[in-house]
Design an enzyme around this catalytic site. Structure first.
Site, PDB file in Angstrom:
ATOM      1  N   ASP A   1       0.851  -1.204   0.000  1.00  7.85           N
ATOM      2  CA  ASP A   1       0.000   0.000   0.000  1.00  7.85           C
ATOM      3  C   ASP A   1       0.887   1.255   0.000  1.00  7.85           C
ATOM      4  O   ASP A   1       0.824   2.077   0.920  1.00  7.85           O
ATOM      5  CB  ASP A   1      -0.939   0.008   1.216  1.00  7.85           C
TER       6      ASP A   1
ATOM      7  N   HIS B   1       9.600  -0.316   8.799  1.00  7.38           N
ATOM      8  CA  HIS B   1       8.676  -1.440   8.961  1.00  7.38           C
ATOM      9  C   HIS B   1       8.709  -2.389   7.750  1.00  7.38           C
ATOM     10  O   HIS B   1       9.040  -3.554   7.872  1.00  7.38           O
ATOM     11  CB  HIS B   1       7.243  -0.919   9.117  1.00  7.38           C
TER      12      HIS B   1
END
Ligand code: RIB
Ligand code: CA
Length: 312
Positions: free
Chosen positions: A9, A239
């Site tokens: 995303d 991340h």
């Protein structure tokens, strides 16, 4: 060489993860699928096409996935990733076209093509993965492994939430999808906030300024992507790049196996990932399908990241 599909995303750290993935000779990226998360599906998909064009990737299909989470309105993170989803980076409209297939069809086709010998790397909400499981769990569960960036498991002092005090964003954005995935028979490796926000694993301001020293088109993109976050958060948690790094070299991570439950009802704790650490609990071996990263060799991870992220 490991065949992978990246479900993403983009998203600033997703962009760094794609730069890292395409600079990693250990990986053969067979497909990119996009999902609503940090920004809308439309923006995430456009960003994926722009980034692949920037990297110079020509023959990797990019397919559009879920417009929104299962049963929930999308809650984007534009205040963090910027309106475009790529911070202050401006990339030209892509000449690259989307694959005509849906994300799910592309995932199914690649599983068939390689008879399940591939790894799914999900660095956004799990809506597409859950959708594939709902459509044909038997097919999806044939894959070697699902690696996710997701969860906050309280297995280190850093294992609390980011979207809420207890929930990590990818899970919180679509908790029902996450429940479907964790309840499946997939072999899952979870890279959670427990390790991605550990200060020894984060990109420091100094390291960031060292990246920019090269001053080329690639480092200028990284600067435009990350400058604001690095200033605001005194460095940056990597991340999604960490999920790619652990897929490249699993020896970077120490893991423990758990069954993972997801809160899907309570407003207060929606998206919390819950594991049973009680000594006397006797879970069935077959239920322990999630390998959760409990520590990362930060030095080796950051060395891999720094060396490869700037590679032309
Ligand atoms: O919690 C971090 C995750 O949420 C990352 O994947 C980031 O891109 C956002 O999607
Ligand atoms: Ca992401």
């Amino acid at each position: 060489m490991k065949r992978i599909i990246i479900d993403t995303d983009p998203g600033i750290d997703d962009a760094l993860a794609l730069l890292l993935a395409f600079s990693s000779p250990e990986l053969k990226i067979e497909a990119i699928t996009t999902v609503s998360g940090n920004v809308s599906q439309h923006k995430a998909h456009l960003n994926a096409l722009k980034l692949l064009e920037f990297i110079g990737v020509k023959n990797v299909p990019v397919a559009m996935g879920a417009e929104k989470p299962l049963l929930r309105e999308p809650m984007y993170a534009e205040e963090f990733h910027g309106i475009s989803g790529l911070g202050d980076a401006v990339l030209p409209e892509p000449a690259l076209n989307s694959d005509k297939r849906s994300a799910l069809q592309l995932i199914f086709d690649k599983i068939e093509e390689f008879n399940g010998k591939l790894t799914l790397v999900a660095i956004g909400p799990l809506t597409n993965i859950a959708g594939a499981l709902l459509l044909d769990a038997k097919k999806v569960e044939k894959i070697d492994e699902l690696v996710i960036m997701g969860g906050a498991f309280q297995l280190t002092p850093y294992g609390h939430g980011n979207a809420t005090p207890v929930a990590e964003f990818n899970i919180w954005h679509d908790p029902l999808a996450a429940k479907i995935v964790f309840d499946s028979r997939l072999r899952i490796k979870a890279v959670g906030l427990d390790v991605t926000t550990d200060p020894k694993n984060r990109l420091t301001k100094t390291a960031f300024s060292n990246i920019l020293k090269a001053n080329n088109v690639r480092t200028r993109l990284i600067a435009d992507l990350c400058q604001r976050l690095v200033e605001k958060y005194d460095g940056m948690s990597l991340h999604d790049p960490m999920a790619i790094a652990v897929t490249v070299d699993e020896s970077l991570a120490k893991t423990s196996k758990y069954k993972v439950e997801v809160e899907t009802k309570s407003e207060l704790t929606l998206g919390q990932t819950i594991i049973d650490k009680r000594r006397y609990s006797k879970p069935r071996e077959e239920d322990l399908n999630v390998e959760i990263c409990t520590s990362i060799d930060g030095e080796r991870f950051l060395k891999m990241f720094m060396e490869r992220i700037v590679m032309e």
